[in-house]
Design a protein around this motif. Structure first.
Motif, short mmCIF file in Angstrom:
data_model
loop_
_atom_site.label_atom_id
_atom_site.label_comp_id
_atom_site.label_asym_id
_atom_site.label_seq_id
_atom_site.Cartn_x
_atom_site.Cartn_y
_atom_site.Cartn_z
N ILE A 129 76.34 43.64 -2.61
CA ILE A 129 75.55 43.22 -1.45
C ILE A 129 76.08 41.89 -0.94
O ILE A 129 76.04 40.88 -1.64
N ARG A 130 76.58 41.88 0.28
CA ARG A 130 77.13 40.66 0.86
C ARG A 130 76.10 39.88 1.67
O ARG A 130 76.22 38.68 1.85
N ASN A 131 75.11 40.59 2.20
CA ASN A 131 74.11 39.97 3.08
C ASN A 131 72.72 40.35 2.58
O ASN A 131 72.26 41.47 2.82
N LEU A 132 72.06 39.45 1.86
CA LEU A 132 70.77 39.73 1.27
C LEU A 132 69.76 38.68 1.69
O LEU A 132 70.02 37.48 1.60
N VAL A 133 68.61 39.15 2.16
CA VAL A 133 67.46 38.26 2.37
C VAL A 133 66.31 38.84 1.58
O VAL A 133 66.16 40.06 1.45
#
Length: 332
Positions: free
Chosen positions: A49-53
């Motif tokens: 996962i490169r973009n996690l919020v």
């Protein structure tokens, strides 16, 4: 045209790795975004996962979730030409007869929005073995069922507002005969048994309970399994191969008929590339951490403030645990 894809998940230790493998292969992990809604099973710590919020877990309100996803979609459109949203158990596939891949197909010609044809993948569990997270999905599963409520407008190059459940949207349906959504809820009988136990743990908001949102989340195990695995042996014996796009055009309502997946789709879904937690050799995230968190906070704030009648002493819907008046309600 640049494309991105995102999902929102809670404790998806089966479907999130499949989702990451499928869309990461098509769009690049750097263009895949995950909103983690308070997972506790470690699934969102997958190194791919490169973009996690993340947000703190709060009672699930389906109206708020649809609004949050809609606003985050609009934020992503400031950086991409088009954006897909799917749940983790929804895989959008381009007809292999097109001779290209999904990203290249969507990037080739400008469009407003698209509505894939929806099909449940059905585990014939009396014959087919348990799902293995390697290789092709359709080497292991051969049966489908058409679902009109999964013909969802999930691909858009313009802002879109979804309603609860994402089965309806502010933009009219725009069917594309080359696009298919394969829904994996019934892809494995034992996994479905485990999944309903997770769904039973979800607390819903008073608003969602009043509107009977997510009713199947609250079914007992026997009812849930009987509902999604209701096909009889003779239904599988009668299953036929047909043109899936033509089937959608010819049927305005669900038929319940079990279908066979056409052979050309055999390699259209590769389940996993590497095990969870193993980062792939890919570029870093295309959007920096600070910008991404700012985009998500903007989407959250718009979600909170757009719904009238919230009381200042209620918990803030963002999941912070603070009262609304001390959180997003303090922003005016």
């Amino acid at each position: 045209m640049r494309g991105a894809v995102f999902t929102m998940c809670f404790n998806e230790n089966l479907f999130l790795p499949i989702w990451l493998a499928h869309y990461g292969r098509l769009f690049g992990p750097e263009n895949c975004f995950v909103i983690d809604d308070g997972s506790t099973d470690g699934s969102s710590r997958d190194g791919r996962i490169r973009n996690l919020v993340t947000r703190q877990r709060a009672p699930l309100d389906e109206d708020d979730r649809a609004a949050l996803v809609s606003h985050f979609h609009a934020e992503l459109l400031q950086h991409y030409d088009y954006v897909l949203f799917t749940d983790t158990d929804e895989l959008i596939v381009l007809d292999p007869a097109c001779g290209t891949d999904l990203h290249e197909y969507l990037a080739a010609t400008p469009f407003s929005h698209k509505t894939p044809a929806g099909f449940d993948v059905i585990h014939h569990h009396r014959v087919e073995p348990a799902l293995q997270l390697e290789g092709s999905l359709f080497a292991q599963r051969g049966y489908l069922r058409y679902r009109t409520d999964y013909c969802k407008t999930l691909i858009s190059a313009r802002p879109i507002r979804w309603i609860a459940g994402f089965h309806g949207a502010s933009l009219p349906p725009a069917p594309d005969d080359n696009l298919f959504l394969f829904h994996l809820r019934a892809v494995d009988h034992e996994a479905s048994r485990r999944r309903i136990r997770v769904l039973n743990q979800i607390r819903f908001s008073d608003n969602s309970l009043r509107k009977v949102h997510g009713l199947h989340f609250r079914w007992d195990e026997a009812t849930y399994l009987a509902h999604i695995y209701d096909a009889a042996e003779e239904d599988f014996e009668r299953a036929r191969i047909c043109d899936l796009a033509a089937y959608r055009r010819e049927h305005a309502a669900d038929t319940g008929e079990i279908l066979r997946i056409p052979e050309r789709f055999a390699d259209s879904i590769v389940l996993c590339t590497g095990m969870p937690g193993e980062p792939a050799a890919t570029p870093p995230a295309s959007i920096g951490r600070a910008l991404l968190e700012g985009m998500f906070d903007t989407a959250t704030g718009r979600m909170v403030r757009e719904v009238p009648g919230r009381r200042r002493n209620d918990p803030c819907p963002c999941g912070s645990g603070e009262k609304l008046k001390h959180c997003h309600g303090a922003l005016g």
